[in-house]
Enzyme design. Structure first.
Site, PDB file in Angstrom:
ATOM      1  CE  LYS A 102      85.131  51.793  92.740  1.00  0.00           C
ATOM      2  NZ  LYS A 102      85.760  50.801  93.625  1.00  0.00           N
ATOM      3  CG  ASP A 110      80.977  50.249  96.070  1.00  0.00           C
ATOM      4  OD1 ASP A 110      81.747  50.560  95.146  1.00  0.00           O
ATOM      5  OD2 ASP A 110      81.184  49.276  96.825  1.00  0.00           O
ATOM      6  NE  ARG A 156      79.799  51.831  89.080  1.00  0.00           N
ATOM      7  CZ  ARG A 156      79.977  50.952  90.053  1.00  0.00           C
ATOM      8  NH1 ARG A 156      80.439  51.347  91.226  1.00  0.00           N
ATOM      9  NH2 ARG A 156      79.693  49.680  89.868  1.00  0.00           N
ATOM     10  NE  ARG A 207      87.088  47.543  87.974  1.00  0.00           N
ATOM     11  CZ  ARG A 207      86.326  47.250  89.026  1.00  0.00           C
ATOM     12  NH1 ARG A 207      85.439  46.287  88.945  1.00  0.00           N
ATOM     13  NH2 ARG A 207      86.459  47.920  90.136  1.00  0.00           N
ATOM     14  N   GLY A 240      85.928  42.664  90.385  1.00  0.00           N
ATOM     15  CA  GLY A 240      87.223  43.219  90.780  1.00  0.00           C
ATOM     16  C   GLY A 240      87.677  42.664  92.122  1.00  0.00           C
ATOM     17  NE  ARG A 275      78.310  49.031  93.674  1.00  0.00           N
ATOM     18  CZ  ARG A 275      77.939  48.111  94.564  1.00  0.00           C
ATOM     19  NH1 ARG A 275      76.679  48.033  94.951  1.00  0.00           N
ATOM     20  NH2 ARG A 275      78.820  47.263  95.060  1.00  0.00           N
ATOM     21  CD  GLN A 334      88.069  45.636  94.792  1.00  0.00           C
ATOM     22  OE1 GLN A 334      88.872  46.019  93.928  1.00  0.00           O
ATOM     23  NE2 GLN A 334      86.792  45.462  94.541  1.00  0.00           N
ATOM     24  NE  ARG A 341      86.892  42.026 102.722  1.00  0.00           N
ATOM     25  CZ  ARG A 341      86.586  42.786 101.666  1.00  0.00           C
ATOM     26  NH1 ARG A 341      85.572  42.468 100.879  1.00  0.00           N
ATOM     27  NH2 ARG A 341      87.304  43.862 101.380  1.00  0.00           N
TER      28      ARG A 341
HETATM   29  C1  S3P Z   1      85.305  46.484  97.871  1.00  0.00           C
HETATM   30  C2  S3P Z   1      86.073  47.613  97.890  1.00  0.00           C
HETATM   31  C3  S3P Z   1      85.797  48.779  97.040  1.00  0.00           C
HETATM   32  C4  S3P Z   1      84.378  48.741  96.496  1.00  0.00           C
HETATM   33  C5  S3P Z   1      84.031  47.395  95.923  1.00  0.00           C
HETATM   34  C6  S3P Z   1      84.122  46.340  97.000  1.00  0.00           C
HETATM   35  C7  S3P Z   1      85.663  45.371  98.776  1.00  0.00           C
HETATM   36  O1  S3P Z   1      86.685  48.779  95.942  1.00  0.00           O
HETATM   37  O2  S3P Z   1      84.212  49.754  95.530  1.00  0.00           O
HETATM   38  O3  S3P Z   1      82.711  47.402  95.398  1.00  0.00           O
HETATM   39  O4  S3P Z   1      84.846  44.450  98.954  1.00  0.00           O
HETATM   40  O5  S3P Z   1      86.766  45.411  99.330  1.00  0.00           O
HETATM   41  P1  S3P Z   1      88.169  49.414  96.022  1.00  0.00           P
HETATM   42  O6  S3P Z   1      88.994  48.528  96.888  1.00  0.00           O
HETATM   43  O7  S3P Z   1      88.652  49.432  94.605  1.00  0.00           O
HETATM   44  O8  S3P Z   1      88.000  50.788  96.598  1.00  0.00           O
END
Ligand code: S3P
Length: 426
Positions: free
Chosen positions: A340, A313, A344, A121, A93, A386, A167, A26
């Protein structure tokens, strides 16, 4: 790469961890669209966050990487320029989903893709709200990376997230930052709120009323000097290591303690772990503190509903703890785990079976009996950071040396993982 892990007698000492992955992404993106030069200390060393920096550089931000610090000269809200080629999000992602919100609002076209895992994904979750804002996106088979994004002026929306995803929330808020008016996201459960905090730090107008978050578009973002707290999700591997190895007493310094992330500490304490927060301060609107953990008898438990979403996570390493606990672990409502970096649920089960453990796989989770014996084995990362780190922790409690095949995957979020592990294990 193959890493051999020998069983440990103790996990002790004091460690400091690289910057939080979520916060680093961010800060990297917002600094690039702010006016002026930002300095970010303890920016994540992980490959994912480097992918974000490379993308922002390809979009025209001026980025210098120093030791422990990244300087980013931003180009302002409307100053990014069209990249020369396809943007590479690597394994990340967060990069592809959050950055798409910014790309959708540009005056240029762009495309963004990544590695084989990222290419599998789902992207509909961001394509739908962005399309509602007037964006034009194309994806492989209508839903997979790479994405082609035809930038255009966006309009604000009010959007209810169908899946709990920070996200997706961030993608919509970043797009809303460029739209003329107020964009609101309603969340089914509260997800990590680093975007809301970071937006405010950079000077955007953000309102949060319970699970509804609004951003007012077209605000000018200002460069900042920020420090990223250590990554609590990386700390999770060491917390569990200390809990399953006898004679452990470990301090982890400078860890992010944002309340939307600390469900992990509550869950561990609820299972009987002796975990203490030693000191808490604030940086950039985020809480940061030291955590002490001691070897404890852990009861086991059930993860379901909102708690599963909050710990998504950490589930790979919590599974390791669950199998070593008194009563085992049940995980439900975790079908997100299947999309993911790997599926997982499957990769956890495959590695457990290699180590001779019992695990019952369900469509949305798994059940693990407790007090299981960890047999020395070769386990796989399946290219998932992970999974590599969770099973390196499992190996510490095995009855002989284990090999982690594909151990280099750890560098996606934590390149120093194996060095740090060696420093605290005896
Ligand atoms: C994240 C949100 C999560 C998390 C990822 C990081 C983020 O994903 O699993 O490792 O930084 O906003 P999702 O938004 O798919 O839940």
């Amino acid at each position: 790469m193959r890493e051999t892990i020998t069983p440990a007698r103790s996990v002790s000492g004091a460690i400091q961890l690289p910057g939080d992955k979520s916060i680093s992404h961010r800060y990297g993106m917002l600094a690039a669209i702010a006016d002026g030069a930002s300095t970010i200390t303890n920016y994540s060393t992980g490959a994912d966050c480097q992918s974000t920096l490379c993308c922002m550089q390809a979009l025209g931000a001026d980025i210098e990487r120093g030791t422990g610090t990244v300087s980013i000269r931003g180009r302002g809200l409307d100053g990014l320029r069209g990249p020369a080629g396809m943007l590479d999000a690597g394994n990340s992602g967060s990069t592809i989903r959050m950055l798409s919100g910014i790309l959708a609002a540009q005056r240029f076209d762009s495309s963004i893709g990544g590695d084989e895992s990222l290419s599998r994904r789902p992207m509909e979750r961001i394509m739908k709200p962005l399309a509602a804002m007037g964006a034009s996106l194309e994806a492989r088979e209508g839903r997979l990376p790479p994405l082609t994004i035809h930038g255009r002026p966006l309009h604000p929306i009010e959007y209810t997230l169908p899946v709990a995803s920070a996200q997706v929330k961030s993608c919509v808020l970043f797009a809303g930052l460029h739209a003329d008016g107020k964009t609101t996201v309603h969340e089914p459960v509260r997800t990590r709120d680093h975007t809301e905090i970071a937006l405010r730090e950079f000077g955007a107008d953000v309102d949060v009323i319970q699970r509804s978050i609004s951003v007012t578009g077209r605000a000018r973002l200002e460069a900042r000097e920020l420090t990223v707290p250590g990554d609590l999700s990386s700390a999770a591997f060491f917390l569990v290591a200390a809990l399953i190895v006898s004679e452990s007493d470990l301090v982890i310094r400078g860890v992010g303690l944002n309340p939307t992330r600390t469900a992990l500490l509550d869950f561990l304490a609820g299972m009987g772990a002796q975990v203490k927060i030693l000191e808490v301060a604030q940086t950039g609107g985020e809480l940061i503190g030291d955590i002490q953990i001691r070897k404890s008898a852990v009861r086991g438990g059930t993860l379901e509903g909102d708690r599963t979403a909050a710990l998504i996570d950490e589930i790979p390493v919590l599974a390791v703890l669950g199998a070593a606990s008194e009563n085992g672990l049940v995980v439900r409502d975790a079908s997100e785990l299947r999309v993911k970096e790997t599926d997982r649920i499957q990769t956890i089960a495959d590695n457990f079976r290699s180590m001779g453990l019992e695990v019952e796989v369900k469509p949305d989770g798994f059940e693990l009996p407790g007090r299981q014996h960890f047999r020395a084995a070769e386990v796989q990362s399946f290219g998932d950071h992970r999974i590599a780190m969770a099973f390196s922790v499992a190996a510490l409690a095995a009855d002989g040396p284990c090999v982690v095949e594909g151990s280099e995957a750890a560098s996606v979020s934590f390149p120093e993982f194996f060095d740090t592990l060696r420093r605290v294990t005896q």
